[in-house]
Design a protein around this motif. Sequence first.
Motif, PDB file in Angstrom:
ATOM      1  N   ARG A  25      30.818  22.658  20.092  1.00  0.00           N
ATOM      2  CA  ARG A  25      32.048  23.466  20.134  1.00  0.00           C
ATOM      3  C   ARG A  25      31.753  24.744  20.906  1.00  0.00           C
ATOM      4  NH1 ARG A  25      35.524  22.999  14.784  1.00  0.00           N
ATOM      5  NH2 ARG A  25      36.906  23.995  16.247  1.00  0.00           N
ATOM      6  N   ILE A  26      32.724  25.191  21.692  1.00  0.00           N
ATOM      7  CA  ILE A  26      32.554  26.369  22.547  1.00  0.00           C
ATOM      8  C   ILE A  26      33.270  27.561  21.920  1.00  0.00           C
ATOM      9  CG2 ILE A  26      32.906  27.332  24.859  1.00  0.00           C
ATOM     10  CD1 ILE A  26      31.129  24.813  24.808  1.00  0.00           C
ATOM     11  N   TYR A  27      32.551  28.668  21.810  1.00  0.00           N
ATOM     12  CA  TYR A  27      33.115  29.925  21.326  1.00  0.00           C
ATOM     13  C   TYR A  27      32.798  31.024  22.330  1.00  0.00           C
ATOM     14  CZ  TYR A  27      33.580  27.552  16.850  1.00  0.00           C
ATOM     15  OH  TYR A  27      33.916  26.676  15.861  1.00  0.00           O
ATOM     16  N   ALA A  28      33.616  32.055  22.345  1.00  0.00           N
ATOM     17  CA  ALA A  28      33.368  33.223  23.196  1.00  0.00           C
ATOM     18  C   ALA A  28      33.825  34.464  22.453  1.00  0.00           C
ATOM     19  CB  ALA A  28      34.115  33.099  24.519  1.00  0.00           C
ATOM     20  N   THR A  29      33.038  35.506  22.553  1.00  0.00           N
ATOM     21  CA  THR A  29      33.422  36.775  21.935  1.00  0.00           C
ATOM     22  C   THR A  29      34.513  37.433  22.773  1.00  0.00           C
ATOM     23  OG1 THR A  29      31.756  38.045  23.120  1.00  0.00           O
ATOM     24  CG2 THR A  29      31.101  37.087  20.986  1.00  0.00           C
ATOM     25  N   PRO A  30      35.318  38.297  22.171  1.00  0.00           N
ATOM     26  CA  PRO A  30      36.356  38.992  22.941  1.00  0.00           C
ATOM     27  C   PRO A  30      35.775  39.774  24.128  1.00  0.00           C
ATOM     28  CG  PRO A  30      36.769  39.258  20.598  1.00  0.00           C
ATOM     29  CD  PRO A  30      35.421  38.587  20.727  1.00  0.00           C
ATOM     30  N   GLY A  31      34.611  40.383  23.941  1.00  0.00           N
ATOM     31  CA  GLY A  31      34.001  41.137  25.034  1.00  0.00           C
ATOM     32  C   GLY A  31      33.638  40.263  26.221  1.00  0.00           C
ATOM     33  N   ALA A  32      33.115  39.080  25.943  1.00  0.00           N
ATOM     34  CA  ALA A  32      32.768  38.154  27.022  1.00  0.00           C
ATOM     35  C   ALA A  32      34.019  37.689  27.756  1.00  0.00           C
ATOM     36  CB  ALA A  32      32.005  36.955  26.463  1.00  0.00           C
ATOM     37  N   LEU A  33      35.064  37.367  27.019  1.00  0.00           N
ATOM     38  CA  LEU A  33      36.316  36.936  27.644  1.00  0.00           C
ATOM     39  C   LEU A  33      36.928  38.058  28.486  1.00  0.00           C
ATOM     40  CD1 LEU A  33      37.881  34.905  24.707  1.00  0.00           C
ATOM     41  CD2 LEU A  33      36.820  34.004  26.812  1.00  0.00           C
ATOM     42  N   LYS A  34      36.868  39.266  27.990  1.00  0.00           N
ATOM     43  CA  LYS A  34      37.405  40.407  28.724  1.00  0.00           C
ATOM     44  C   LYS A  34      36.647  40.618  30.036  1.00  0.00           C
ATOM     45  CE  LYS A  34      38.459  45.309  28.139  1.00  0.00           C
ATOM     46  NZ  LYS A  34      38.388  46.458  27.214  1.00  0.00           N
ATOM     47  N   LEU A  35      35.325  40.525  29.986  1.00  0.00           N
ATOM     48  CA  LEU A  35      34.515  40.692  31.198  1.00  0.00           C
ATOM     49  C   LEU A  35      34.826  39.595  32.217  1.00  0.00           C
ATOM     50  CD1 LEU A  35      32.262  42.161  32.738  1.00  0.00           C
ATOM     51  CD2 LEU A  35      30.623  40.702  31.518  1.00  0.00           C
ATOM     52  N   LEU A  36      34.901  38.359  31.780  1.00  0.00           N
ATOM     53  CA  LEU A  36      35.237  37.260  32.680  1.00  0.00           C
ATOM     54  C   LEU A  36      36.612  37.470  33.305  1.00  0.00           C
ATOM     55  CD1 LEU A  36      33.932  34.238  30.600  1.00  0.00           C
ATOM     56  CD2 LEU A  36      33.043  34.987  32.825  1.00  0.00           C
ATOM     57  N   ASN A  37      37.576  37.847  32.490  1.00  0.00           N
ATOM     58  CA  ASN A  37      38.931  38.073  32.974  1.00  0.00           C
ATOM     59  C   ASN A  37      38.978  39.212  33.996  1.00  0.00           C
ATOM     60  OD1 ASN A  37      41.780  37.529  32.937  1.00  0.00           O
ATOM     61  ND2 ASN A  37      42.009  39.446  31.792  1.00  0.00           N
ATOM     62  N   ARG A  38      38.260  40.287  33.706  1.00  0.00           N
ATOM     63  CA  ARG A  38      38.253  41.444  34.599  1.00  0.00           C
ATOM     64  C   ARG A  38      37.725  41.074  35.991  1.00  0.00           C
ATOM     65  NH1 ARG A  38      35.447  45.109  31.631  1.00  0.00           N
ATOM     66  NH2 ARG A  38      33.508  44.952  32.769  1.00  0.00           N
ATOM     67  N   HIS A  39      36.801  40.125  36.047  1.00  0.00           N
ATOM     68  CA  HIS A  39      36.213  39.732  37.328  1.00  0.00           C
ATOM     69  C   HIS A  39      36.755  38.391  37.828  1.00  0.00           C
ATOM     70  CE1 HIS A  39      33.514  43.105  37.513  1.00  0.00           C
ATOM     71  NE2 HIS A  39      33.235  42.916  36.238  1.00  0.00           N
ATOM     72  N   GLN A  40      37.831  37.930  37.217  1.00  0.00           N
ATOM     73  CA  GLN A  40      38.514  36.693  37.603  1.00  0.00           C
ATOM     74  C   GLN A  40      37.539  35.514  37.705  1.00  0.00           C
ATOM     75  OE1 GLN A  40      40.628  37.905  41.141  1.00  0.00           O
ATOM     76  NE2 GLN A  40      42.289  38.783  39.935  1.00  0.00           N
ATOM     77  N   GLN A  41      36.689  35.402  36.691  1.00  0.00           N
ATOM     78  CA  GLN A  41      35.770  34.280  36.590  1.00  0.00           C
ATOM     79  C   GLN A  41      36.112  33.486  35.340  1.00  0.00           C
ATOM     80  OE1 GLN A  41      31.651  35.324  36.980  1.00  0.00           O
ATOM     81  NE2 GLN A  41      31.984  36.509  38.836  1.00  0.00           N
ATOM     82  N   THR A  42      35.626  32.246  35.303  1.00  0.00           N
ATOM     83  CA  THR A  42      35.910  31.405  34.143  1.00  0.00           C
ATOM     84  C   THR A  42      34.629  31.071  33.381  1.00  0.00           C
ATOM     85  OG1 THR A  42      35.638  29.323  35.310  1.00  0.00           O
ATOM     86  CG2 THR A  42      37.841  30.326  35.372  1.00  0.00           C
ATOM     87  N   ALA A  43      34.796  30.819  32.113  1.00  0.00           N
ATOM     88  CA  ALA A  43      33.666  30.394  31.284  1.00  0.00           C
ATOM     89  C   ALA A  43      33.158  29.028  31.718  1.00  0.00           C
ATOM     90  CB  ALA A  43      34.098  30.360  29.816  1.00  0.00           C
ATOM     91  N   THR A  44      34.022  28.201  32.254  1.00  0.00           N
ATOM     92  CA  THR A  44      33.662  26.840  32.649  1.00  0.00           C
ATOM     93  C   THR A  44      32.498  26.831  33.629  1.00  0.00           C
ATOM     94  OG1 THR A  44      35.951  26.161  32.316  1.00  0.00           O
ATOM     95  CG2 THR A  44      34.570  24.685  33.602  1.00  0.00           C
ATOM     96  N   THR A  45      32.520  27.724  34.592  1.00  0.00           N
ATOM     97  CA  THR A  45      31.448  27.783  35.584  1.00  0.00           C
ATOM     98  C   THR A  45      30.110  28.097  34.924  1.00  0.00           C
ATOM     99  OG1 THR A  45      33.012  28.508  37.267  1.00  0.00           O
ATOM    100  CG2 THR A  45      30.692  28.914  37.711  1.00  0.00           C
ATOM    101  N   LEU A  46      30.101  29.093  34.035  1.00  0.00           N
ATOM    102  CA  LEU A  46      28.867  29.468  33.356  1.00  0.00           C
ATOM    103  C   LEU A  46      28.389  28.355  32.428  1.00  0.00           C
ATOM    104  CD1 LEU A  46      29.579  33.210  32.497  1.00  0.00           C
ATOM    105  CD2 LEU A  46      28.566  32.225  34.559  1.00  0.00           C
ATOM    106  N   LEU A  47      29.305  27.730  31.729  1.00  0.00           N
ATOM    107  CA  LEU A  47      28.940  26.637  30.819  1.00  0.00           C
ATOM    108  C   LEU A  47      28.357  25.448  31.584  1.00  0.00           C
ATOM    109  CD1 LEU A  47      32.027  26.840  28.469  1.00  0.00           C
ATOM    110  CD2 LEU A  47      29.644  27.347  27.828  1.00  0.00           C
ATOM    111  N   ALA A  48      28.911  25.145  32.741  1.00  0.00           N
ATOM    112  CA  ALA A  48      28.395  24.041  33.555  1.00  0.00           C
ATOM    113  C   ALA A  48      26.979  24.356  34.040  1.00  0.00           C
ATOM    114  CB  ALA A  48      29.319  23.778  34.736  1.00  0.00           C
ATOM    115  N   ARG A  49      26.747  25.572  34.486  1.00  0.00           N
ATOM    116  CA  ARG A  49      25.401  25.971  34.920  1.00  0.00           C
ATOM    117  C   ARG A  49      24.417  25.849  33.762  1.00  0.00           C
ATOM    118  NH1 ARG A  49      25.607  31.708  37.753  1.00  0.00           N
ATOM    119  NH2 ARG A  49      23.358  31.268  37.869  1.00  0.00           N
TER     120      ARG A  49
END
Length: 113
Positions: A25-49
């Motif tokens: 199961r995938i979880y993300a903290t609010p801070g991580a989501l905010k940082l990704l959003n601010r830089h227009q990146q997705t968690a999917t890319t990091l999770l795949a790596r």
Amino acid sequence: MEISKGRRMPNPRQGQACPLFSLGRIYATPGALKLLNRHQQTATTLLARHARGDWGLVPPEDVAANDQAVRDGFRILSSYAVGTTTTAGRPEVIWVITEADRSITTLLLPKAY
């Protein structure tokens, strides 16, 4: 880079083409989501790596520990730069941690650990 049957072999630092382990199961903290959003990146890319064995910014001893963790079922930690560097000259970083039993993977900021 090695050549085999006319195909480029993957750079070991970039990981494999196929996932090496389950993320659970995938979880993300609010801070991580905010940082990704601010830089227009997705968690999917990091999770795949992460799942392919590209551990990102970790030092060589952590690369070795992660490689062993994949084989032996221990916790896996990757670290990825997101966006540009801070005013201190360091990149903003997100950690991706998969638990030893592979039931949960979490994206978080290092300060949230």
